[in-house]
Design an enzyme around this catalytic site. Structure first.
Site, PDB file in Angstrom:
ATOM      1  CB  SER A  64      -0.919   0.006   1.232  1.00 58.95           C
ATOM      2  OG  SER A  64      -0.173  -0.223   2.417  1.00 58.95           O
ATOM      3  CD  GLU A 201      -7.416  -5.569   1.799  1.00 57.88           C
ATOM      4  OE1 GLU A 201      -6.271  -6.068   1.791  1.00 57.88           O
ATOM      5  OE2 GLU A 201      -7.667  -4.424   1.354  1.00 57.88           O
TER       6      GLU A 201
HETATM    7  O1  KIV Z   1      -0.424  -3.383   1.680  1.00 55.51           O
HETATM    8  C1  KIV Z   1      -1.056  -3.362   2.741  1.00 55.51           C
HETATM    9  O2  KIV Z   1      -1.082  -2.355   3.464  1.00 55.51           O
HETATM   10  C2  KIV Z   1      -1.791  -4.573   3.107  1.00 55.51           C
HETATM   11  C3  KIV Z   1      -2.638  -4.538   4.335  1.00 55.51           C
HETATM   12  C4  KIV Z   1      -3.737  -3.592   4.218  1.00 55.51           C
HETATM   13  C5  KIV Z   1      -3.103  -5.879   4.744  1.00 55.51           C
HETATM   14  O3  KIV Z   1      -1.687  -5.549   2.443  1.00 55.51           O
END
Ligand code: KIV
Length: 305
Positions: A64, A201
């Site tokens: 992310s 998720e």
């Molecule tokens: O990339 C991320 O932040 C994630 C989490 C939200 C589980 O995969």
């Protein structure tokens, strides 16, 4: 006791020195004792220190960061080298939390040997303790091979952002009976493959509760309801640093955007009005040097007259 070599942090408060290092084994014990597990993302040294020192159990350098830190539209563009850069920074700030690194899109889907090489880089070059891979039962064999290379793996099923184009958007998964059945198969396959934990998720609470009861590995939910063994959120989401409408499951626990905006605007105003820096915020010459300098300047002024 932790065997993970981490540089010392002289400024850590005492309670942190007393905290136990979180390991994949201690996560399992937490599930057995039904003690909720906490996880947040972090992407740099400063936030990693704050999150670790606040007592969070797991720190995920999530892909992310493609959006939160690098401004990409989705997670698909972020590269191994970009991820490693952030994992190394976070490693330097984490002492007790378990450190997980997200395998970016393209780093494990093409070739299993590549995947093992990339997972190894996260451990060797980044200091990660666990790598995370998106996908269900189709990843079970790969996960076994990575674990065979002595690298713990976290699974991630449900709404998997790296599949955004296949899913046709970021949609809650597991809403009909066949999708629920598939999610259960995915969870059980990854549990049997030996995942250190399983991220769930964007799935209905009822489905996450069933999975959590079924598998022996700890489940860490995000948009998956309160019955999961633990909860994860994105650091920027909980602090209002994401510049958009948050998802339904996001709770804002603080407003860093307001805090930062106020500090930056005040700095600007005080520079423009010459209130900053003050004399107390300035360095001064030693007395003798000032006197000597005065003498030199006075001599120059006299010569000019
Ligand atoms: O990339 C991320 O932040 C994630 C989490 C939200 C589980 O995969």
């Amino acid at each position: 006791m932790s065997l993970t070599p981490i540089a010392g942090h002289p400024g850590f408060p005492d309670h942190n020195e007393l905290r136990q290092k979180v390991t994949t084994a201690s996560l399992r014990e937490r599930k057995l004792r039904r003690e909720p597990i906490t996880c947040l993302t972090a992407y740099d040294y400063a936030t990693a220190r704050v999150v670790d020192e606040a007592g969070i159990d797991m720190i995920l350098v999530g892909d992310s960061l493609a959006q939160t830190m690098l401004g990409y539209e989705n997670t698909l563009s972020v590269t191994m080298d970009e991820m490693l850069h952030h994992v190394r920074a976070v490693r330097r700030g984490v002492k007790n939390a378990l450190l997980l690194a997200d395998m970016p899109y393209g780093s494990y889907q093409v070739d299993a040997n590549d995947a093992i090489r990339n997972a190894t880089r996260f451990v060797k070059e980044g200091g990660a303790e666990v790598v995370k891979i998106e996908g269900g039962e189709k990843r079970a064999d790969l996960i076994r091979r990575i674990i065979d290379a002595e690298i713990p793996v976290a699974g991630h099923i449900g709404l998997t952002p790296q599949s955004v184009n296949v899913m046709g958007g970021y949609k809650v998964q597991g809403k009909d009976l066949s999708a629920i059945e598939q999610l259960m198969r995915d969870a059980v396959a990854l549990d049997r493959a030996g995942v250190a934990c399983l991220y769930l998720e964007g799935i209905p609470r009822e489905v996450a509760a069933m999975i959590t009861a079924e598998v022996s590995t700890p489940t860490i939910g995000i948009g998956a309801g309160p019955e999961c063994d633990g909860q994860v959120l994105v650091f920027h989401d909980i602090l209002n640093l994401t510049f958009g409408q948050p998802a339904k499951f996001v709770r804002r626990f603080g407003d860093a955007a307001a805090l930062i905006t106020h500090a930056v605007q005040t700095f600007r105003a005080e520079v423009v009005s010459r209130q900053y820096p003050s004399d107390a915020e300035s360095y001064h010459l030693p007395k003798e040097t000032r006197a000597a300098l005065e003498t030199v300047l006075e001599r120059k002024r006299t010569m000019r007259r």
